[in-house]
Design an enzyme around this catalytic site. Structure first.
Site, PDB file in Angstrom:
ATOM      1  N   SER A   1      -9.572   1.506   3.324  1.00 12.62           N
ATOM      2  CA  SER A   1      -8.772   2.379   2.495  1.00 12.62           C
ATOM      3  C   SER A   1      -7.789   1.650   1.585  1.00 12.62           C
ATOM      4  CB  SER A   1      -7.985   3.355   3.379  1.00 12.62           C
ATOM      5  OG  SER A   1      -7.078   2.667   4.220  1.00 12.62           O
TER       6      SER A   1
ATOM      7  N   LYS B   1       0.848  -1.194   0.000  1.00 15.07           N
ATOM      8  CA  LYS B   1       0.000   0.000   0.000  1.00 15.07           C
ATOM      9  C   LYS B   1       0.887   1.249   0.000  1.00 15.07           C
ATOM     10  CE  LYS B   1      -3.945   1.690   2.798  1.00 15.07           C
ATOM     11  NZ  LYS B   1      -4.764   1.333   3.995  1.00 15.07           N
TER      12      LYS B   1
ATOM     13  N   SER C   1      -9.870  -1.311   7.072  1.00 24.59           N
ATOM     14  CA  SER C   1      -9.286  -0.995   5.760  1.00 24.59           C
ATOM     15  C   SER C   1      -8.630  -2.152   5.041  1.00 24.59           C
ATOM     16  CB  SER C   1      -8.279   0.151   5.903  1.00 24.59           C
ATOM     17  OG  SER C   1      -8.948   1.354   6.173  1.00 24.59           O
TER      18      SER C   1
END
Length: 470
Positions: free
Chosen positions: A175, A97, A199
């Site tokens: 997210s 990420k 997330s």
């Protein structure tokens, strides 16, 4: 399990479709060990998927390390042929990420305001641990700006679409949006995300993959741009429980990760909470898939028991001022906001600014409330192997549904409602896909006790196997 004294034969080029049949890390590991495939071929296949103009690679990734990944893959092939591979997984492509530090790359965390920040001088420990085992990081996945939303919307880099119903344009969840899409679309064998309120698990549910949130303290968050350090967890997204368990073992520092122990679903005690999790605003598609999965588990011998957690009714009031996310995000962002507020997504900026109103006394009250609720709820859940709920109460919403701010906020809270409880209670938690092929993706969430991650992985693998014919 590291290395090997006997060199495998040089791998041949993969046959057409061979990579698509390798769903899991174990498949690739076996093929690499037998010399049926090369690390270079695995990496090329992932990069081809990312570059496909008909796919989601351009939106799922913020940066792709194509040349570096190819060079690392060739190096792993050479080491394996010499019997010196650093682990059985050397050369397997994975993603990280955009909020993890990677040596030589900036860490913008999906933002425009940090796009030109200096490159990181070192890898985050979790990234270093992957590289030490020989995993090849092929790129940095897209995310909600500064990880502060469960929708996956990013106005700066684009919003990747859920693999389901891309013609409509369905949200991937956030997210860790790009990590979920990349895992679902075979752009690698899994990836690292973070989970502060859901997330990892929300994008897993909305993209039809597995997402894991560990007990936070097990995995270091050093070198990870924070949202709320009291809640932040680093976890994997992949296409199976076993894949997530392996990646979790590596990033948590296990030197010799072992396969999950085998157990059956018969005799498992699964606690099913009454109330908000199962009744409020539940989509019929989710309800049907969840009840179908419970029926199958029950028929296989699992004991599913309804129970009450009345303390959960306190959470809205406890977090009314924004909770740990707003207060701790404000502490980190306030200087940057003073300089560059105009560069933020206004919806993310508004969430962070909520923390400005919280006093030190309010924060201390929040810490004390959390400790009390953790202790009280632990007594209620102790008899169970896991607490079972839907991961999200709705199927992936269309991107158009969240254009209005009021709906953006409402749907965001709904997607995070079930998952955020595990973060507040400092638990480990996993989302498993339970939909049938062709149906909208639906996740089942299993939540274990604090520091009972190994037991939860074993339970999840048994549940996954029982539902394998979905």
């Amino acid at each position: 399990m590291r290395g090997g004294s006997r060199a495998p034969p040089l791998a041949e080029a993969a046959r057409p479709g061979q990579h698509r049949r390798m769903q899991h890390i174990a498949d690739a590991t076996a093929a690499l060990a037998a010399g049926r495939i090369s690390a270079a071929s695995l990496v090329d296949a992932a990069l081809d998927r990312i570059a496909d103009p008909a796919g989601e690679g351009a939106r799922a990734f913020i940066a792709v390390h194509a040349e570096a990944a190819r060079a690392q893959a060739r190096a792993m092939d050479a080491l394996r042929h010499a019997g010196r591979a650093p682990s059985p997984w050397a050369g397997i492509p994975v993603t990280v990420k955009d909020l993890f530090d990677e040596h030589g790359h900036p860490t913008p965390a999906g933002s425009a305001v940090l796009k030109d920040s200096p490159p990181a001088r070192t890898d985050a420990p979790v990234v270093a641990r992957l590289k030490r085992m020989g995993f090849v990081v092929i790129g940095r996945t897209n995310m909600t700006e500064f990880a502060f939303s469960g929708l996956g919307v990013n106005p700066h880099y684009g919003t990747p679409r859920s693999p389901w119903d891309r013609k409509t344009g369905r949200l991937p969840g956030g997210s860790s949006s790009g990590a979920g899409v990349a895992a679902a679309d075979h752009m690698g064998f899994g990836g690292l995300g973070t989970d502060t309120g859901g997330s990892c698990r929300v994008p897993a549910a909305l993209c039809g993959v597995v997402g894991y949130k560990p007990t936070a303290r097990r995995v270091p968050i050093t070198g990870v741009l924070p949202l709320a350090p009291s809640l932040d967890s680093v976890g994997p997204l992949a296409r199976s429980t076993a894949c997530c368990a392996l990646l979790d073992a590596v990033i948590s520092g296990e030197e010799d990760p072992q396969p999950l122990p085998q157990r059956g679903v018969a005799g498992l005690r699964l606690g099913l909470p009454r109330g908000t999790f199962l009744t409020d605003d539940m989509d019929a598609t989710v309800a049907n898939a969840f009840q179908r999965a419970l029926a199958r588990l029950s028929a296989a011998g699992a004991r599913i028991e309804l129970f009450d957690i009345p303390e959960l009714a306190e959470l809205p009031a406890v977090n009314a001022m924004g909770g740990f996310a707003a207060s701790e995000a404000w502490a980190w962002h306030r200087g940057l906001i003073a300089e560059k507020a105009a560069g933020y997504d206004p919806r993310i900026l508004a969430r962070i600014r909520r923390g400005e109103r919280m006093s030190a006394a309010d924060y201390i009250d929040l810490v004390n409330h959390r400790a009390r609720l953790i202790a009280a709820i632990a007594r209620r859940t102790a008899p169970f192997d896991a607490v079972v709920t839907p991961t999200c109460p709705i199927i992936p919403p269309a991107l158009a549904e969240v254009e209005e701010e009021a709906e953006y906020n409402r749907i965001n809270l709904l997607l995070l409602r079930n998952t955020a409880v595990g973060n507040f209670l400092d638990r480990c938690s996993i989302s498993l896909p339970i939909h049938r092929p062709g149906e909208a993706p639906v996740g089942m969430m299993l939540t274990g006790e604090t520091m009972a991650d190994a037991a939860l992985f074993s339970t999840a693998a048994a549940v996954e196997a029982a539902l394998a014919e979905r």
